[in-house]
Design a protein around this motif. Structure first.
Motif, short mmCIF file in Angstrom:
data_model
loop_
_atom_site.label_atom_id
_atom_site.label_comp_id
_atom_site.label_asym_id
_atom_site.label_seq_id
_atom_site.Cartn_x
_atom_site.Cartn_y
_atom_site.Cartn_z
N GLY A 102 -39.81 -10.78 4.31
CA GLY A 102 -38.43 -10.92 4.77
C GLY A 102 -37.93 -9.71 5.52
N LEU A 103 -38.34 -8.52 5.07
CA LEU A 103 -37.90 -7.28 5.72
C LEU A 103 -38.59 -7.06 7.06
N VAL A 104 -39.91 -7.23 7.10
CA VAL A 104 -40.61 -6.95 8.36
C VAL A 104 -40.37 -8.05 9.39
N ARG A 105 -40.34 -9.30 8.95
CA ARG A 105 -40.08 -10.38 9.90
C ARG A 105 -38.65 -10.32 10.42
N GLY A 106 -37.70 -9.99 9.54
CA GLY A 106 -36.32 -9.86 9.98
C GLY A 106 -36.16 -8.77 11.02
N ALA A 107 -36.80 -7.62 10.78
CA ALA A 107 -36.73 -6.51 11.74
C ALA A 107 -37.33 -6.92 13.07
N ALA A 108 -38.48 -7.61 13.03
CA ALA A 108 -39.14 -8.03 14.26
C ALA A 108 -38.33 -9.10 14.99
N ASN A 109 -37.79 -10.05 14.27
CA ASN A 109 -37.03 -11.14 14.89
C ASN A 109 -35.83 -10.62 15.66
N LEU A 110 -35.06 -9.72 15.03
CA LEU A 110 -33.84 -9.24 15.67
C LEU A 110 -34.11 -8.20 16.75
N GLN A 111 -35.29 -7.59 16.74
CA GLN A 111 -35.61 -6.59 17.76
C GLN A 111 -36.65 -7.10 18.75
N ASN A 112 -36.91 -8.40 18.67
CA ASN A 112 -37.80 -9.05 19.64
C ASN A 112 -39.18 -8.40 19.67
N LYS A 113 -39.76 -8.20 18.50
CA LYS A 113 -41.07 -7.57 18.39
C LYS A 113 -42.02 -8.49 17.62
N GLN A 114 -43.30 -8.14 17.62
CA GLN A 114 -44.29 -8.83 16.80
C GLN A 114 -44.35 -8.19 15.42
#
Length: 504
Positions: free
Chosen positions: A342-354
């Motif tokens: 949840g933490l890593v996917r959330g960070a990637a989703n909102l910052q448009n990263k993999q």
């Protein structure tokens, strides 16, 4: 009745269309690659080749994370060539001071050599974890030396600073998590007696003259105060005590010439002035220092033609903010798999990263990794949650046993490749985040337990946030993203349900 039915059908169709639109926007693209791989931390080229031969039929990424082999570009290239010739993709790993190990232009040459099979550089391991748990020296911090200890003490050394007309070699102030502070000034002379300056909470003070140095490096006073110093280097020792008294031991002689003793006294400073000089006083300042330092370390590769990535076990949000293209969340140490995703996917989703996961140690000794069944479930959960990378960490600190994977782990990898990755009935990214929990801005909390530190400096200060995280995980499982307030990252339209940390 017909009109009612028509309206009902229209409403249903609208819901279906909206839902489909959300699914289309958030589902992974058909041509988006997925990587499953393994790391190699051994010290021989032959060992790397044997491991490649072992896994080449059920992985597609080989990561060279050998501390010894990375120094020899001939070996790196030989292993990369062999991996790619075997049908795999390749990524080497490097620590700090990359420019001291790799000549300018090598990355560009390697990218031309390997093309799209060169998927990235694993660079500077665990920056967030180091901030929480290790000693960190902020080499990019202004003109002073800033250091954070593993216990949260902040040290700042000012070089060549002048205090009271005397130019000291260094002037170091240490700030402790409990609010106390110590000041150390270093000068060449250590032979003369000193003055004892006692500071009180009301900013008054008194001077006790002619306090001798002692062989034991310790002076004890009737009121129970103890001053400890090193006559080899320290000429001033300042200790702030919990009862409010501040003790300063200062040496007299600095110059060879005779001057008035009063000119040699360190100016009496109010405690509030000492605290005003403290760096990293707020979460915002800690955030800025972390991001600036990590970006500074990445600077030699800022124009890299391939992605830069790292693995970490905390602070993923700020790893991305510092400049990484993707982050591998470590699934291990008995931490919550759901929370880390949840933490890593959330960070990637909102910052448009993999993003991805790396399956690491469950134990600090053999067998290190979880059993094959648990490893398989972690890989499958990562895949269904949308990870772009799923990596197995294959390393031990025993140089004679660099490969820690057992038969059951290889079998789990093969099963994952055949039964999940190659199975059209299991959708990559099928477990989409329906809800998001938004935490305070720059709240760099480790979150491994309710008492984990914030930025490695402050103790946990809000049990309600922990309770909120656990409640939302219980409610949504792997369909929950956990993010942080940020004016540059917006959740609007990206989730069906939005919750805030202070929401009842």
């Amino acid at each position: 009745m017909k009109r009612t039915v028509l309206l009902a059908v229209s409403a249903i169709l609208l819901v279906v269309i909206v839902s489909a639109t959300i699914l289309i926007v958030r589902s992974p693209s058909a041509d988006k690659p997925f990587y499953v791989g393994i790391t190699y931390g051994g010290d021989t080229v032959e060992g790397a080749k044997l491991l490649i031969d072992k896994v080449k039929d059920y992985t597609n990424l080989f990561i060279l994370s050998s501390g010894s082999l990375q120094h020899n570009l001939t070996h790196v290239e030989e292993i990369g060539d062999y991996a790619i010739a075997s049908g795999l993709n390749f990524a080497p790993s490097y620590g700090a001071y990359f420019e001291n190990k790799v000549p300018p232009g090598w990355v560009n040459d390697a990218q031309q050599r390997w093309g799209n099979h060169f998927v990235g550089i694993y660079f500077y391991d665990e920056p967030g974890g180091k901030m929480l748990d290790d000693n960190v020296e902020f080499l990019s911090y202004s003109n002073s030396t800033l250091h954070k200890s593993s216990t949260g003490i902040i040290h700042i050394s000012e070089l060549g600073i002048e205090r009271g007309g005397i130019e000291w070699i260094t002037y170091t102030t240490s700030y402790y998590p409990n609010g106390t502070a110590k000041v150390l000034a270093h000068s060449p002379d250590k032979t003369k007696p000193g003055n004892l300056l006692v500071f009180y909470p009301d900013d008054s003070s008194e001077v006790i003259p002619n306090v001798p140095w002692t062989e034991e490096n310790r002076i004890e006073y009737p009121n129970g105060t103890t001053v400890v110093f090193s006559p080899e280097s320290i000429q001033i020792a300042v200790t702030y005590h919990p009862d409010g008294a501040i003790i300063v031991l200062e040496s007299y002689d600095y110059f060879d010439t005779v001057v008035d003793d009063s000119a040699r006294l360190l100016p009496v400073e109010p405690f509030s002035d000492v605290l005003d000089r403290k760096p990293l006083k707020t979460f915002d300042e800690a955030t800025q220092a972390f991001e600036t330092e990590t970006a500074w370390r990445l600077q030699p590769l800022e124009n890299s033609p391939v992605p830069l990535f790292t693995s970490d076990y905390a602070l993923y949000w700020w790893d991305y903010q510092s400049g990484y293209d993707f982050v591998l969340a470590q699934l291990g140490w008995n931490n919550s798999v759901t929370q880390e995703i949840g933490l890593v996917r959330g960070a990637a989703n909102l910052q448009n990263k993999q993003w991805g996961t790396i399956l690491t140690w469950k134990y600090t000794q053999a067998p290190y990794l979880p059993d094959g069944a648990e490893l398989f479930e972690q890989m499958k959960t990562s895949y269904e949650a949308g990870a772009d990378y799923v990596i197995v960490f294959n390393y031990s600190e025993d140089a004679t046993r660099s490969n820690i994977l057992q038969d059951e782990h290889f079998q789990a990898l093969e099963r994952f490749w055949n039964d999940v990755v190659q199975n059209s009935n299991i959708v990559h990214g099928g477990l989409k985040a329906e809800a998001v929990l938004i935490l305070p801005q720059n709240y760099g909390w480790g979150m491994r337990n309710p008492n984990d530190s914030i930025w490695g400096i402050w103790p946990a200060n809000n049990t309600e946030i922990w309770n909120q995280i656990q409640a939302r995980i219980d409610q949504y499982g792997t369909k929950l993203d956990i993010v942080f307030e940020d004016p540059n990252c917006h959740v609007t339209g990206k989730y069906l349900h939005t919750y805030y940390w202070n929401q009842p």
